[in-house]
Enzyme design. Structure first.
Site, short mmCIF file in Angstrom:
data_model
loop_
_atom_site.label_atom_id
_atom_site.label_comp_id
_atom_site.label_asym_id
_atom_site.label_seq_id
_atom_site.Cartn_x
_atom_site.Cartn_y
_atom_site.Cartn_z
N ASP A 13 -1.22 5.76 -8.00
CA ASP A 13 -2.09 5.72 -6.81
C ASP A 13 -2.52 7.13 -6.52
OD1 ASP A 13 -0.16 6.56 -4.26
OD2 ASP A 13 0.93 5.40 -5.77
N GLU A 108 3.53 3.09 7.24
CA GLU A 108 4.82 3.74 6.99
C GLU A 108 5.23 4.72 8.08
OE1 GLU A 108 4.00 7.33 4.14
OE2 GLU A 108 2.84 5.60 3.37
#
Length: 324
Positions: A13, A108
Protein backbone atom coordinates in the site's frame (compact mmCIF):
# COMPACT_ATOMS: atom_id res chain seq x y z
CA UNK A 1 10.75 -10.19 0.25
CA UNK A 2 9.27 -13.39 1.67
CA UNK A 3 5.62 -14.37 1.76
CA UNK A 4 4.19 -15.26 5.13
CA UNK A 5 2.32 -18.17 3.54
CA UNK A 6 3.42 -19.90 0.38
CA UNK A 7 1.09 -19.16 -2.52
CA UNK A 8 -0.63 -16.16 -0.97
CA UNK A 9 -0.89 -13.09 -3.23
CA UNK A 10 1.57 -10.37 -2.22
CA UNK A 11 0.81 -6.65 -2.21
CA UNK A 12 1.77 -3.19 -1.02
CA UNK A 13 0.00 0.00 0.00
CA UNK A 14 1.35 3.38 -1.01
CA UNK A 15 0.82 7.12 -0.77
CA UNK A 16 2.73 10.25 -1.72
CA UNK A 17 5.41 9.30 0.83
CA UNK A 18 6.73 6.62 -1.54
CA UNK A 19 7.55 9.26 -4.15
CA UNK A 20 8.05 8.23 -7.76
CA UNK A 21 7.27 4.53 -8.21
CA UNK A 22 8.48 2.28 -11.03
CA UNK A 23 5.40 0.07 -11.25
CA UNK A 24 6.90 -2.20 -13.89
CA UNK A 25 9.69 -3.07 -11.46
CA UNK A 26 7.14 -3.47 -8.64
CA UNK A 27 5.17 -5.96 -10.69
CA UNK A 28 8.32 -7.87 -11.66
CA UNK A 29 9.28 -8.21 -7.97
CA UNK A 30 6.21 -10.38 -7.32
CA UNK A 31 3.66 -7.79 -6.24
CA UNK A 32 0.14 -8.70 -7.40
CA UNK A 33 -1.98 -5.97 -5.78
CA UNK A 34 -1.73 -2.47 -4.33
CA UNK A 35 -3.94 -0.25 -2.21
CA UNK A 36 -3.33 3.42 -3.02
CA UNK A 37 -4.20 6.35 -0.78
CA UNK A 38 -6.87 8.49 -2.36
CA UNK A 39 -7.98 10.90 0.35
CA UNK A 40 -8.19 11.91 4.00
CA UNK A 41 -10.73 13.87 5.97
CA UNK A 42 -13.32 15.99 4.22
CA UNK A 43 -11.09 17.72 1.67
CA UNK A 44 -7.59 16.24 1.33
CA UNK A 45 -6.60 14.33 -1.83
CA UNK A 46 -3.30 12.51 -2.28
CA UNK A 47 -1.57 14.17 -5.24
CA UNK A 48 -0.05 10.88 -6.43
CA UNK A 49 -3.30 8.88 -6.33
CA UNK A 50 -4.45 9.17 -9.93
CA UNK A 51 -1.00 8.66 -11.42
CA UNK A 52 -0.24 5.65 -9.22
CA UNK A 53 -3.62 4.04 -9.91
CA UNK A 54 -3.25 4.38 -13.67
CA UNK A 55 0.39 3.25 -13.77
CA UNK A 56 -0.20 0.23 -11.50
CA UNK A 57 -3.13 -1.02 -13.54
CA UNK A 58 -1.21 -0.49 -16.78
CA UNK A 59 1.32 -3.16 -15.74
CA UNK A 60 -1.28 -5.61 -14.42
CA UNK A 61 -1.22 -4.87 -10.70
CA UNK A 62 -4.68 -5.21 -9.09
CA UNK A 63 -5.57 -1.82 -7.63
CA UNK A 64 -7.73 -0.60 -4.76
CA UNK A 65 -8.17 2.85 -3.16
CA UNK A 66 -8.14 3.75 0.54
CA UNK A 67 -9.28 6.70 2.62
CA UNK A 68 -7.81 7.71 5.98
CA UNK A 69 -10.73 8.49 8.28
CA UNK A 70 -9.15 11.13 10.50
CA UNK A 71 -9.94 12.58 13.91
CA UNK A 72 -12.05 15.39 12.48
CA UNK A 73 -14.83 12.82 11.98
CA UNK A 74 -16.76 13.06 15.24
CA UNK A 75 -20.31 12.49 14.03
CA UNK A 76 -22.13 10.43 11.38
CA UNK A 77 -22.59 13.62 9.35
CA UNK A 78 -18.80 14.15 9.38
CA UNK A 79 -18.40 10.56 8.22
CA UNK A 80 -20.76 11.14 5.29
CA UNK A 81 -18.73 14.17 4.20
CA UNK A 82 -15.51 12.15 4.33
CA UNK A 83 -17.16 9.38 2.30
CA UNK A 84 -18.19 11.96 -0.30
CA UNK A 85 -14.59 13.19 -0.53
CA UNK A 86 -13.35 9.62 -0.96
CA UNK A 87 -15.84 8.70 -3.67
CA UNK A 88 -15.17 11.98 -5.46
CA UNK A 89 -11.46 11.10 -5.50
CA UNK A 90 -12.28 7.66 -6.88
CA UNK A 91 -14.44 9.24 -9.57
CA UNK A 92 -11.59 11.56 -10.54
CA UNK A 93 -9.50 8.45 -11.23
CA UNK A 94 -12.05 6.85 -13.54
CA UNK A 95 -14.77 5.77 -11.13
CA UNK A 96 -15.21 2.61 -9.12
CA UNK A 97 -15.14 0.40 -12.23
CA UNK A 98 -11.54 1.50 -12.84
CA UNK A 99 -10.51 -0.35 -9.66
CA UNK A 100 -10.05 -4.07 -9.21
CA UNK A 101 -10.40 -4.16 -5.42
CA UNK A 102 -13.03 -2.69 -3.08
CA UNK A 103 -12.59 0.77 -1.51
CA UNK A 104 -11.02 0.78 1.96
CA UNK A 105 -11.79 2.65 5.19
CA UNK A 106 -8.55 3.17 7.14
CA UNK A 107 -9.69 3.89 10.72
CA UNK A 108 -7.01 3.71 13.39
CA UNK A 109 -6.98 6.91 15.47
CA UNK A 110 -9.15 8.34 18.26
CA UNK A 111 -7.46 11.51 19.44
CA UNK A 112 -10.90 13.07 19.91
CA UNK A 113 -11.67 10.55 22.66
CA UNK A 114 -14.91 9.25 21.17
CA UNK A 115 -16.73 6.41 22.91
CA UNK A 116 -16.76 2.96 21.31
CA UNK A 117 -20.38 3.52 20.35
CA UNK A 118 -19.54 6.82 18.68
CA UNK A 119 -16.54 5.31 16.85
CA UNK A 120 -18.70 2.47 15.57
CA UNK A 121 -21.38 4.93 14.44
CA UNK A 122 -18.82 6.96 12.50
CA UNK A 123 -17.35 3.84 10.93
CA UNK A 124 -20.72 2.34 10.07
CA UNK A 125 -21.96 5.58 8.48
CA UNK A 126 -18.80 5.98 6.41
CA UNK A 127 -18.93 2.38 5.18
CA UNK A 128 -22.63 2.53 4.34
CA UNK A 129 -22.27 5.83 2.47
CA UNK A 130 -19.32 4.58 0.41
CA UNK A 131 -21.28 1.45 -0.46
CA UNK A 132 -24.35 3.50 -1.36
CA UNK A 133 -22.34 5.79 -3.64
CA UNK A 134 -20.25 3.10 -5.33
CA UNK A 135 -22.33 -0.06 -5.13
CA UNK A 136 -19.30 -1.91 -3.76
CA UNK A 137 -18.96 -3.19 -0.19
CA UNK A 138 -15.88 -1.57 1.42
CA UNK A 139 -13.03 -3.14 3.39
CA UNK A 140 -12.12 -2.19 6.98
CA UNK A 141 -8.44 -1.53 7.72
CA UNK A 142 -7.25 -1.14 11.31
CA UNK A 143 -4.86 -2.33 14.03
CA UNK A 144 -5.36 -5.01 16.71
CA UNK A 145 -5.19 -2.29 19.37
CA UNK A 146 -8.04 -0.38 17.69
CA UNK A 147 -10.33 -3.11 16.40
CA UNK A 148 -11.92 -3.59 19.83
CA UNK A 149 -13.65 -0.22 19.36
CA UNK A 150 -15.89 -1.67 16.67
CA UNK A 151 -19.03 -3.74 17.10
CA UNK A 152 -21.31 -5.20 14.47
CA UNK A 153 -18.97 -4.53 11.54
CA UNK A 154 -17.64 -8.04 11.03
CA UNK A 155 -19.68 -8.59 7.87
CA UNK A 156 -17.20 -6.27 6.11
CA UNK A 157 -13.93 -7.74 4.79
CA UNK A 158 -11.00 -7.15 7.16
CA UNK A 159 -7.52 -5.82 6.41
CA UNK A 160 -5.51 -6.04 9.62
CA UNK A 161 -2.12 -4.47 10.39
CA UNK A 162 0.10 -6.63 12.55
CA UNK A 163 3.88 -6.59 12.15
CA UNK A 164 4.94 -10.08 13.06
CA UNK A 165 7.01 -12.47 10.99
CA UNK A 166 5.76 -15.55 12.80
CA UNK A 167 2.14 -14.98 13.79
CA UNK A 168 -0.86 -14.70 11.51
CA UNK A 169 -3.41 -12.30 13.06
CA UNK A 170 -6.45 -13.82 14.71
CA UNK A 171 -10.00 -12.49 14.46
CA UNK A 172 -11.39 -9.90 16.85
CA UNK A 173 -14.59 -7.96 17.51
CA UNK A 174 -16.65 -10.57 15.70
CA UNK A 175 -14.30 -11.15 12.77
CA UNK A 176 -13.42 -14.81 12.33
CA UNK A 177 -11.00 -14.29 9.43
CA UNK A 178 -8.89 -11.68 7.71
CA UNK A 179 -8.77 -11.05 3.97
CA UNK A 180 -5.65 -8.89 3.92
CA UNK A 181 -2.74 -8.78 6.37
CA UNK A 182 -0.28 -5.89 6.52
CA UNK A 183 2.63 -7.81 8.00
CA UNK A 184 5.40 -5.20 7.73
CA UNK A 185 5.87 -1.46 7.39
CA UNK A 186 8.93 -2.24 5.28
CA UNK A 187 11.43 -0.68 7.70
CA UNK A 188 12.32 -3.71 9.83
CA UNK A 189 16.11 -3.92 9.66
CA UNK A 190 16.00 -2.10 6.34
CA UNK A 191 15.73 -5.45 4.58
CA UNK A 192 12.12 -5.54 3.45
CA UNK A 193 12.00 -3.47 0.30
CA UNK A 194 10.27 -3.69 -3.04
CA UNK A 195 12.01 -3.08 -6.37
CA UNK A 196 10.84 0.14 -7.97
CA UNK A 197 10.35 1.94 -4.65
CA UNK A 198 13.27 3.88 -3.15
CA UNK A 199 12.34 3.68 0.54
CA UNK A 200 10.26 1.60 2.95
CA UNK A 201 6.79 0.49 1.89
CA UNK A 202 4.04 -1.40 3.72
CA UNK A 203 3.93 -5.09 2.76
CA UNK A 204 0.70 -7.07 2.63
CA UNK A 205 -0.66 -10.41 1.59
CA UNK A 206 -4.07 -11.70 0.67
CA UNK A 207 -5.41 -14.78 2.43
CA UNK A 208 -5.37 -16.80 -0.79
CA UNK A 209 -3.86 -16.97 -4.25
CA UNK A 210 -4.02 -14.27 -6.91
CA UNK A 211 -6.77 -16.20 -8.71
CA UNK A 212 -8.71 -16.48 -5.45
CA UNK A 213 -8.26 -12.75 -4.90
CA UNK A 214 -9.76 -12.02 -8.31
CA UNK A 215 -12.63 -14.43 -7.64
CA UNK A 216 -13.30 -13.03 -4.14
CA UNK A 217 -13.57 -9.42 -5.24
CA UNK A 218 -14.55 -9.77 -8.89
CA UNK A 219 -16.99 -7.07 -9.94
CA UNK A 220 -19.26 -6.17 -12.79
CA UNK A 221 -21.99 -8.03 -14.58
CA UNK A 222 -21.84 -11.81 -14.66
CA UNK A 223 -24.13 -14.45 -16.07
CA UNK A 224 -25.47 -17.07 -13.66
CA UNK A 225 -26.22 -20.62 -14.67
CA UNK A 226 -29.91 -21.43 -14.69
CA UNK A 227 -29.52 -24.22 -12.15
CA UNK A 228 -28.11 -21.77 -9.57
CA UNK A 229 -31.44 -19.93 -9.29
CA UNK A 230 -33.27 -20.80 -6.07
CA UNK A 231 -37.02 -21.27 -5.80
CA UNK A 232 -37.72 -18.14 -3.76
CA UNK A 233 -39.77 -15.00 -4.35
CA UNK A 234 -39.60 -11.23 -4.00
CA UNK A 235 -42.65 -9.62 -2.40
CA UNK A 236 -43.81 -6.10 -1.60
CA UNK A 237 -46.92 -5.68 0.54
CA UNK A 238 -47.71 -9.37 0.21
CA UNK A 239 -47.68 -9.19 -3.60
CA UNK A 240 -45.13 -11.24 -5.53
CA UNK A 241 -43.16 -9.14 -8.01
CA UNK A 242 -40.63 -11.73 -9.16
CA UNK A 243 -37.98 -14.23 -8.17
CA UNK A 244 -35.40 -13.70 -5.44
CA UNK A 245 -32.05 -15.48 -5.50
CA UNK A 246 -28.84 -15.69 -3.54
CA UNK A 247 -25.56 -14.82 -5.20
CA UNK A 248 -22.41 -14.42 -3.14
CA UNK A 249 -24.58 -14.60 0.04
CA UNK A 250 -26.47 -11.48 -1.10
CA UNK A 251 -30.16 -11.51 -2.03
CA UNK A 252 -30.77 -10.30 -5.59
CA UNK A 253 -34.11 -9.38 -7.18
CA UNK A 254 -35.13 -8.30 -10.71
CA UNK A 255 -34.03 -4.75 -11.48
CA UNK A 256 -37.35 -3.76 -13.04
CA UNK A 257 -39.39 -5.22 -10.18
CA UNK A 258 -37.35 -3.34 -7.58
CA UNK A 259 -37.57 -0.09 -9.56
CA UNK A 260 -41.34 -0.49 -9.76
CA UNK A 261 -41.59 -1.10 -6.01
CA UNK A 262 -39.47 1.97 -5.21
CA UNK A 263 -41.25 4.13 -7.77
CA UNK A 264 -38.09 5.08 -9.68
CA UNK A 265 -36.91 4.66 -13.25
CA UNK A 266 -34.54 1.96 -14.48
CA UNK A 267 -32.68 1.22 -17.67
CA UNK A 268 -30.72 -1.76 -18.99
CA UNK A 269 -27.96 -1.10 -21.53
CA UNK A 270 -27.75 -4.52 -23.14
CA UNK A 271 -24.83 -3.71 -25.44
CA UNK A 272 -22.58 -2.75 -22.51
CA UNK A 273 -24.34 -4.94 -19.93
CA UNK A 274 -24.83 -1.95 -17.61
CA UNK A 275 -27.86 -1.20 -15.43
CA UNK A 276 -29.12 2.20 -14.26
CA UNK A 277 -31.54 2.88 -11.42
CA UNK A 278 -32.97 6.38 -11.02
CA UNK A 279 -30.21 7.57 -13.37
CA UNK A 280 -27.46 5.99 -11.26
CA UNK A 281 -25.15 3.36 -12.72
CA UNK A 282 -25.17 0.14 -10.68
CA UNK A 283 -21.92 -1.72 -10.11
CA UNK A 284 -23.14 -5.14 -9.00
CA UNK A 285 -25.50 -6.72 -11.52
CA UNK A 286 -26.14 -10.39 -12.28
CA UNK A 287 -27.79 -11.82 -15.39
CA UNK A 288 -30.24 -14.69 -14.92
CA UNK A 289 -32.13 -16.07 -17.92
CA UNK A 290 -31.55 -12.76 -19.71
CA UNK A 291 -32.89 -10.60 -16.85
CA UNK A 292 -30.84 -8.16 -14.76
CA UNK A 293 -30.81 -8.88 -11.02
CA UNK A 294 -29.48 -6.42 -8.39
CA UNK A 295 -28.70 -6.49 -4.66
CA UNK A 296 -31.92 -5.96 -2.75
CA UNK A 297 -30.74 -4.77 0.66
CA UNK A 298 -28.03 -2.41 -0.61
CA UNK A 299 -30.40 -0.51 -2.87
CA UNK A 300 -33.52 -0.72 -0.69
CA UNK A 301 -31.82 0.74 2.38
CA UNK A 302 -30.43 3.66 0.36
CA UNK A 303 -34.09 4.58 -0.30
CA UNK A 304 -35.10 4.18 3.34
CA UNK A 305 -36.86 0.84 2.82
CA UNK A 306 -36.50 -2.30 4.95
CA UNK A 307 -35.78 -5.86 3.89
CA UNK A 308 -36.72 -9.11 5.63
CA UNK A 309 -36.14 -12.76 4.78
CA UNK A 310 -38.64 -15.53 5.55
CA UNK A 311 -36.40 -18.62 5.48
CA UNK A 312 -39.27 -21.06 5.96
CA UNK A 313 -41.28 -19.84 2.98
CA UNK A 314 -38.27 -18.48 1.06
CA UNK A 315 -39.64 -14.98 0.71
CA UNK A 316 -37.59 -11.78 0.44
CA UNK A 317 -39.93 -8.98 1.49
CA UNK A 318 -39.56 -5.26 1.01
CA UNK A 319 -41.20 -2.75 3.35
CA UNK A 320 -41.31 0.75 1.90
CA UNK A 321 -40.66 3.87 3.90
CA UNK A 322 -43.88 4.97 5.56
CA UNK A 323 -45.58 1.58 5.31
CA UNK A 324 -46.96 0.14 8.53
Amino acid sequence: MQARKKGNAQGIDVSRYQGKIDWKAVKASGISFAFIKASQGKLYRDKTFIGNAQAARAVGVLVGAYHYLDDSAKTPEDARKEAANFVSAINSAGGITAFDLPPVMDYESNKSGLSKAALTAVARTFLAEVERLTGVRPIVYTYPSFIGNFSGLSDYPLWIARYSATQVPAGASGWSRWDFWQYSDGSAGGTRKVAGIAGPVDLNEYNGTVDELRARFGKGTAALKKESVKDSVFQVGGKTLGKALLFGSKTHVPLRALATALGVSCNWDNSNKVAYLDGRKLQSVQLVEGAAYVQLRLIAESYGAEVSWDAKNKIAALKLKGDK
